[in-house]
Design a protein around this motif. Structure first.
Motif, PDB file in Angstrom:
ATOM      1  N   LEU A 158     -23.185  -7.148  -1.869  1.00  0.00           N
ATOM      2  CA  LEU A 158     -23.969  -7.834  -1.256  1.00  0.00           C
ATOM      3  C   LEU A 158     -24.206  -7.374   0.217  1.00  0.00           C
ATOM      4  O   LEU A 158     -25.314  -7.130   0.632  1.00  0.00           O
ATOM      5  CB  LEU A 158     -23.751  -9.460  -1.216  1.00  0.00           C
ATOM      6  CG  LEU A 158     -24.516  -9.998  -0.050  1.00  0.00           C
ATOM      7  CD1 LEU A 158     -25.959 -10.297  -0.368  1.00  0.00           C
ATOM      8  CD2 LEU A 158     -24.072 -11.482   0.464  1.00  0.00           C
ATOM      9  N   ASP A 159     -22.945  -6.797   0.584  1.00  0.00           N
ATOM     10  CA  ASP A 159     -22.805  -6.048   1.846  1.00  0.00           C
ATOM     11  C   ASP A 159     -23.817  -4.743   1.604  1.00  0.00           C
ATOM     12  O   ASP A 159     -24.311  -4.310   2.815  1.00  0.00           O
ATOM     13  CB  ASP A 159     -21.552  -5.768   2.344  1.00  0.00           C
ATOM     14  CG  ASP A 159     -21.226  -5.359   3.745  1.00  0.00           C
ATOM     15  OD1 ASP A 159     -21.986  -5.724   4.636  1.00  0.00           O
ATOM     16  OD2 ASP A 159     -20.463  -4.325   4.029  1.00  0.00           O
ATOM     17  N   ASP A 160     -23.489  -4.053   0.497  1.00  0.00           N
ATOM     18  CA  ASP A 160     -24.102  -2.679   0.428  1.00  0.00           C
ATOM     19  C   ASP A 160     -25.749  -2.834   0.622  1.00  0.00           C
ATOM     20  O   ASP A 160     -26.559  -2.144   1.157  1.00  0.00           O
ATOM     21  CB  ASP A 160     -23.842  -2.327  -0.905  1.00  0.00           C
ATOM     22  CG  ASP A 160     -22.484  -1.413  -0.851  1.00  0.00           C
ATOM     23  OD1 ASP A 160     -21.976  -1.397   0.432  1.00  0.00           O
ATOM     24  OD2 ASP A 160     -21.931  -1.294  -1.912  1.00  0.00           O
ATOM     25  N   ARG A 161     -26.255  -4.097   0.010  1.00  0.00           N
ATOM     26  CA  ARG A 161     -27.742  -4.458  -0.133  1.00  0.00           C
ATOM     27  C   ARG A 161     -28.276  -4.745   1.049  1.00  0.00           C
ATOM     28  O   ARG A 161     -29.283  -4.269   1.694  1.00  0.00           O
ATOM     29  CB  ARG A 161     -27.968  -5.522  -1.036  1.00  0.00           C
ATOM     30  CG  ARG A 161     -27.678  -5.076  -2.430  1.00  0.00           C
ATOM     31  CD  ARG A 161     -28.401  -5.847  -3.599  1.00  0.00           C
ATOM     32  NE  ARG A 161     -27.698  -7.278  -3.464  1.00  0.00           N
ATOM     33  CZ  ARG A 161     -26.590  -7.835  -3.965  1.00  0.00           C
ATOM     34  NH1 ARG A 161     -26.031  -7.219  -4.855  1.00  0.00           N
ATOM     35  NH2 ARG A 161     -26.394  -9.232  -3.812  1.00  0.00           N
ATOM     36  N   ILE A 162     -27.407  -5.523   2.056  1.00  0.00           N
ATOM     37  CA  ILE A 162     -27.819  -6.006   3.304  1.00  0.00           C
ATOM     38  C   ILE A 162     -27.694  -4.579   4.149  1.00  0.00           C
ATOM     39  O   ILE A 162     -28.714  -4.403   5.054  1.00  0.00           O
ATOM     40  CB  ILE A 162     -26.798  -7.012   3.914  1.00  0.00           C
ATOM     41  CG1 ILE A 162     -26.951  -8.419   3.230  1.00  0.00           C
ATOM     42  CG2 ILE A 162     -26.868  -7.014   5.503  1.00  0.00           C
ATOM     43  CD1 ILE A 162     -25.884  -9.322   3.555  1.00  0.00           C
ATOM     44  N   GLN A 163     -26.689  -3.635   4.264  1.00  0.00           N
ATOM     45  CA  GLN A 163     -26.755  -2.311   4.945  1.00  0.00           C
ATOM     46  C   GLN A 163     -28.085  -1.496   4.787  1.00  0.00           C
ATOM     47  O   GLN A 163     -28.664  -1.088   5.544  1.00  0.00           O
ATOM     48  CB  GLN A 163     -25.469  -1.712   4.853  1.00  0.00           C
ATOM     49  CG  GLN A 163     -24.353  -2.396   5.471  1.00  0.00           C
ATOM     50  CD  GLN A 163     -23.140  -1.719   5.467  1.00  0.00           C
ATOM     51  OE1 GLN A 163     -23.210  -0.370   5.648  1.00  0.00           O
ATOM     52  NE2 GLN A 163     -22.200  -2.275   5.142  1.00  0.00           N
TER      53      GLN A 163
END
Length: 213
Positions: free
Chosen positions: A41-46
């Protein structure tokens, strides 16, 4: 000033979709048990230009949640938004055969953790922050004993809080999402045509628009 959104149950499904939909306007504090899913999720947010703080923890761990909320207070002093999507979806079973461990986990996640979190999060929201709960009215339906009863308890808590805070804040909202092709629904309705269901990303945008976000 950066807006802050706490999402409990953020790793998959509606919680993750809400995080992605909000990440360009809010710093996301993402809570879930699964570290790998939170990192994805963090990768997609970044990739969207957003930022998140990952909190891999179980909402039933009172000490961990207290520490998280204290950390939010110490770092930011407030929350603008709490979206509570964490849920335990116990297997469908006749009421007379409800498994004791499934029942205990359902009560712990769906009811007890909600009551505890309201106490922790309310001071962070103050008068102006918003809390959002998501209804799934299964109480009384056959085979939904554990899930239906404890989800109803969760929403009853939220309705009481909403009534109590109507004049003083924070605003408390209870929304009912459209059926989505999530993992819990797949367990509840195996063989269902998932293509006919609303995608979490689309439903997240609709629900946020309903909130004016």
């Amino acid at each position: 000033m950066t807006k802050l959104a706490l999402i409990t149950g953020a790793s998959r499904g509606l919680g993750a979709a809400l995080a992605e939909a909000l990440c360009t306007s809010h710093h996301i504090v993402a809570v879930a048990r699964t570290t790998g899913a939170l990192e994805e999720l963090d990768d997609r947010i970044q990739a969207k230009g957003g930022h998140a703080t990952l909190a891999p923890m179980d909402v039933t761990n009172t000490d961990a949640m207290a520490q998280l909320c204290r950390g939010i207070h110490d770092r930011w002093g407030r929350l603008d938004l709490w979206l509570h999507t964490a849920i335990h979806a116990a297997p469908l079973t006749p009421a007379q055969f409800v498994d004791a461990r499934d029942w205990e986990r359902s009560v712990a996640v769906n009811a007890n953790a909600t009551a505890t979190l309201i106490g922790f999060v309310a001071p962070l929201l103050g008068e102006a922050g918003q809390a959002v709960f998501f209804d799934d009215p299964r109480a009384g339906q056959k085979f939904f004993g554990s899930y239906g009863a404890t989800k109803a308890a969760q929403i009853a808590l939220a309705r009481s809080w909403a009534a109590e805070s109507e004049r003083t804040g924070p605003p408390v909202h209870i929304l009912t999402p459209a059926p989505m092709p999530t993992a819990p629904r797949a367990r509840f309705f195996p063989g269902e045509d998932r293509a006919a269901l609303t995608r979490p990303a689309a439903e997240a945008k609709r629900l946020l628009a309903e909130l004016g976000l």
